[in-house]
Design an enzyme around this catalytic site. Structure first.
Site, PDB file in Angstrom:
ATOM      1  N   ASP A  72      -2.493  -7.357  -8.223  1.00 52.89           N
ATOM      2  CA  ASP A  72      -2.579  -8.005  -6.907  1.00 52.89           C
ATOM      3  C   ASP A  72      -2.470  -9.516  -7.143  1.00 52.89           C
ATOM      4  O   ASP A  72      -2.517  -9.988  -8.283  1.00 52.89           O
ATOM      5  CB  ASP A  72      -3.921  -7.617  -6.239  1.00 52.89           C
ATOM      6  CG  ASP A  72      -4.073  -8.178  -4.826  1.00 52.89           C
ATOM      7  OD1 ASP A  72      -3.053  -8.571  -4.217  1.00 52.89           O
ATOM      8  OD2 ASP A  72      -5.214  -8.239  -4.315  1.00 52.89           O
TER       9      ASP A  72
ATOM     10  N   CYS B 240      -0.589  -4.013  -3.726  1.00 49.60           N
ATOM     11  CA  CYS B 240      -0.901  -3.829  -2.303  1.00 49.60           C
ATOM     12  C   CYS B 240       0.014  -4.647  -1.396  1.00 49.60           C
ATOM     13  O   CYS B 240       0.122  -4.346  -0.215  1.00 49.60           O
ATOM     14  CB  CYS B 240      -2.356  -4.179  -2.044  1.00 49.60           C
ATOM     15  SG  CYS B 240      -2.745  -5.890  -2.454  1.00 49.60           S
TER      16      CYS B 240
ATOM     17  N   HIS C 204     -11.256  -3.646   0.178  1.00 51.80           N
ATOM     18  CA  HIS C 204     -10.097  -3.364   1.046  1.00 51.80           C
ATOM     19  C   HIS C 204      -9.933  -1.826   1.078  1.00 51.80           C
ATOM     20  O   HIS C 204      -9.018  -1.272   0.473  1.00 51.80           O
ATOM     21  CB  HIS C 204      -8.865  -4.050   0.468  1.00 51.80           C
ATOM     22  CG  HIS C 204      -7.713  -4.155   1.426  1.00 51.80           C
ATOM     23  ND1 HIS C 204      -7.756  -3.649   2.712  1.00 51.80           N
ATOM     24  CD2 HIS C 204      -6.481  -4.711   1.281  1.00 51.80           C
ATOM     25  CE1 HIS C 204      -6.595  -3.896   3.308  1.00 51.80           C
ATOM     26  NE2 HIS C 204      -5.806  -4.537   2.468  1.00 51.80           N
TER      27      HIS C 204
ATOM     28  N   ARG D  55       0.018   3.253   4.159  1.00 50.99           N
ATOM     29  CA  ARG D  55      -1.016   2.622   4.995  1.00 50.99           C
ATOM     30  C   ARG D  55      -1.038   3.301   6.363  1.00 50.99           C
ATOM     31  O   ARG D  55      -2.091   3.582   6.925  1.00 50.99           O
ATOM     32  CB  ARG D  55      -0.736   1.116   5.166  1.00 50.99           C
ATOM     33  CG  ARG D  55      -0.881   0.291   3.903  1.00 50.99           C
ATOM     34  CD  ARG D  55      -2.318   0.215   3.419  1.00 50.99           C
ATOM     35  NE  ARG D  55      -3.202  -0.365   4.402  1.00 50.99           N
ATOM     36  CZ  ARG D  55      -3.394  -1.679   4.572  1.00 50.99           C
ATOM     37  NH1 ARG D  55      -2.791  -2.541   3.787  1.00 50.99           N
ATOM     38  NH2 ARG D  55      -4.232  -2.135   5.497  1.00 50.99           N
TER      39      ARG D  55
ATOM     40  N   ARG E 255     -10.594  -7.510  10.195  1.00 56.61           N
ATOM     41  CA  ARG E 255     -10.285  -8.166   8.920  1.00 56.61           C
ATOM     42  C   ARG E 255     -11.046  -9.472   8.910  1.00 56.61           C
ATOM     43  O   ARG E 255     -10.814 -10.347   9.747  1.00 56.61           O
ATOM     44  CB  ARG E 255      -8.778  -8.404   8.799  1.00 56.61           C
ATOM     45  CG  ARG E 255      -8.421  -9.365   7.683  1.00 56.61           C
ATOM     46  CD  ARG E 255      -6.968  -9.367   7.331  1.00 56.61           C
ATOM     47  NE  ARG E 255      -6.630  -8.156   6.592  1.00 56.61           N
ATOM     48  CZ  ARG E 255      -5.483  -7.986   5.923  1.00 56.61           C
ATOM     49  NH1 ARG E 255      -4.567  -8.943   5.920  1.00 56.61           N
ATOM     50  NH2 ARG E 255      -5.252  -6.873   5.272  1.00 56.61           N
TER      51      ARG E 255
ATOM     52  N   GLN F  20      -6.621  -0.005   2.216  1.00 52.45           N
ATOM     53  CA  GLN F  20      -5.620  -0.094   1.152  1.00 52.45           C
ATOM     54  C   GLN F  20      -5.925   0.953   0.082  1.00 52.45           C
ATOM     55  O   GLN F  20      -5.030   1.670  -0.380  1.00 52.45           O
ATOM     56  CB  GLN F  20      -5.652  -1.510   0.551  1.00 52.45           C
ATOM     57  CG  GLN F  20      -4.622  -1.733  -0.537  1.00 52.45           C
ATOM     58  CD  GLN F  20      -3.213  -1.719   0.011  1.00 52.45           C
ATOM     59  OE1 GLN F  20      -2.909  -2.445   0.937  1.00 52.45           O
ATOM     60  NE2 GLN F  20      -2.338  -0.908  -0.549  1.00 52.45           N
TER      61      GLN F  20
HETATM   62  N1   CP Z   1      -1.835  -5.075   1.856  1.00 57.09           N
HETATM   63  C1   CP Z   1      -2.223  -5.625   3.002  1.00 57.09           C
HETATM   64  O1   CP Z   1      -3.368  -5.453   3.478  1.00 57.09           O
HETATM   65  O2   CP Z   1      -1.264  -6.365   3.613  1.00 57.09           O
HETATM   66  P1   CP Z   1      -1.470  -7.349   4.849  1.00 57.09           P
HETATM   67  O3   CP Z   1      -2.340  -8.474   4.370  1.00 57.09           O
HETATM   68  O4   CP Z   1      -0.089  -7.809   5.213  1.00 57.09           O
HETATM   69  O5   CP Z   1      -2.130  -6.597   5.966  1.00 57.09           O
HETATM   70  N1  NVA Z   2      -6.625  -9.632  -2.499  1.00 58.63           N
HETATM   71  C1  NVA Z   2      -5.738  -9.989  -1.406  1.00 58.63           C
HETATM   72  C2  NVA Z   2      -5.245  -8.770  -0.702  1.00 58.63           C
HETATM   73  C3  NVA Z   2      -4.292  -9.016   0.413  1.00 58.63           C
HETATM   74  C4  NVA Z   2      -3.856  -7.768   1.122  1.00 58.63           C
HETATM   75  C5  NVA Z   2      -6.454 -10.913  -0.451  1.00 58.63           C
HETATM   76  O1  NVA Z   2      -7.637 -10.673  -0.145  1.00 58.63           O
HETATM   77  O2  NVA Z   2      -5.844 -11.887  -0.020  1.00 58.63           O
END
Ligand code: CP
Ligand code: NVA
Length: 307
Positions: A224, A264, A129, A292, A102, A132
């Protein structure tokens, strides 16, 4: 080597294959006879940002598949600061069988994949993502039975999650509508890719600034956060811009009667979504979160499968 960096890298056949795999793996898990597809394999999990779902679902996925997940916190690795991305990739590839990361810059995950000797999975970048997205399309399939002829509406910020939804929908032939405020839509290069995928699948794409227009006849409403990780300095400005795009009961009336509402998570209740909708009869937020686990097992197995 099969990396999972963005849904746009997949063919429609690969996307369907991973979804079918997820359906089967979920059924086996529900029946209590899940095979250990990744026995003794180790997943290295690099995090530059916080996480609840991604961290826990990948960890549990590896455990249930017979392997192990190794959590590497932002402070430990300091990707690109303590050590170059290329060297981190080369070193970790000597220890683990598959990597998940990530990151902030999408280029960092591309760089990891370039130098890793093992498959790399994108657990969220500023661009997309895809894990997701895979869980989301599994959820849509479970609730709607098909993608063809269904209208997926995304309301809010044209961010990484929205981009993966556009790519997935246009690969699968699902109609995609996005309502975002001016200046917060998807990047032109993202549209080029989406249009190319839609031309092949027959998906229709609609872009509007009008949230109500986007709600009309929607089968799926998705939203989101207005402020993604890394954009915290813009939070106050965004709180002024986005309120007309809130998903609430008033707007939901314009959608189909059997509409499902998706997010999400993490949700900022009272901002992009109200409690009444998040906890209401149309919400599938926690099915998505559960999926997930199943979708990522499928992604892991797919990455490790021989071609
Ligand atoms: N939706 C999602 O990716 O959640 P986290 O940021 O908690 O991993
Ligand atoms: N768009 C959000 C998604 C988190 C899972 C971010 O990038 O923070």
């Amino acid at each position: 080597m099969k990396h999972f960096l963005t849904l746009a890298d997949l063919t429609a056949a690969e996307m369907h294959h991973i979804l079918n795999l997820a359906v089967r793996i979920k059924q086996e898990w529900q029946a209590g006879n899940a095979p250990t597809y990744l026995k003794d394999k180790v997943l290295g999990m690099i995090f530059q940002k916080p996480s609840l779902r991604t961290r826990v679902s990948f960890d549990v996925a590896m455990l249930q598949l017979g392997g192990n997940g190794l959590y590497l916190s932002p402070n430990e690795i300091q990707l690109g600061k303590r050590e170059s991305v290329a060297d981190v990739a080369r070193v970790l590839s000597r220890y683990v069988n598959v990597l998940m990361a990530r990151v902030f810059a999408h280029e960092d995950i591309v760089e990891l994949a370039k130098y890793a000797g093992v498959p790399v999975i994108n657990g969220l970048s500023d661009y997309v993502h895809p894990c997701q997205g895979m869980a989301d399309f599994l959820t849509i399939l479970e609730h709607k039975g098909t993608f063809q002829g269904k209208k997926l509406t995304y309301v809010g910020d044209g961010n990484n999650v929205a981009t993966s939804l556009l790519f997935g929908a246009t690969l699968l032939g699902m109609d995609f509508t996005i309502a975002a405020p001016q200046g917060y839509g998807l990047h032109p290069a993202v549209w080029d890719m989406g249009r190319r995928l839609a031309a092949a699948s027959g998906a229709r794409i609609v872009v509007t600034y009008d949230p109500l227009e986007a709600f009309v006849d929607a089968d799926v409403i998705y939203t989101d956060t207005w402020t993604s990780m890394g954009q915290e300095a813009e939070t106050e400005l965004r709180r002024k811009v986005f309120p007309p795009y809130q998903v609430n009961e008033d707007k939901l009336r314009y959608a189909k009667e059997d509409v499902i509402v998706m997010h999400c998570l993490p949700a900022h209740r009272g901002e992009e979504i109200t409690d009444a909708v998040a906890d209401g009869p149309h919400s599938v937020l926690f099915d998505q979160a559960e999926n997930r686990l199943h979708a990522q097992k499928a992604i892991l197995v797919w990455c490790m499968e021989a071609d």
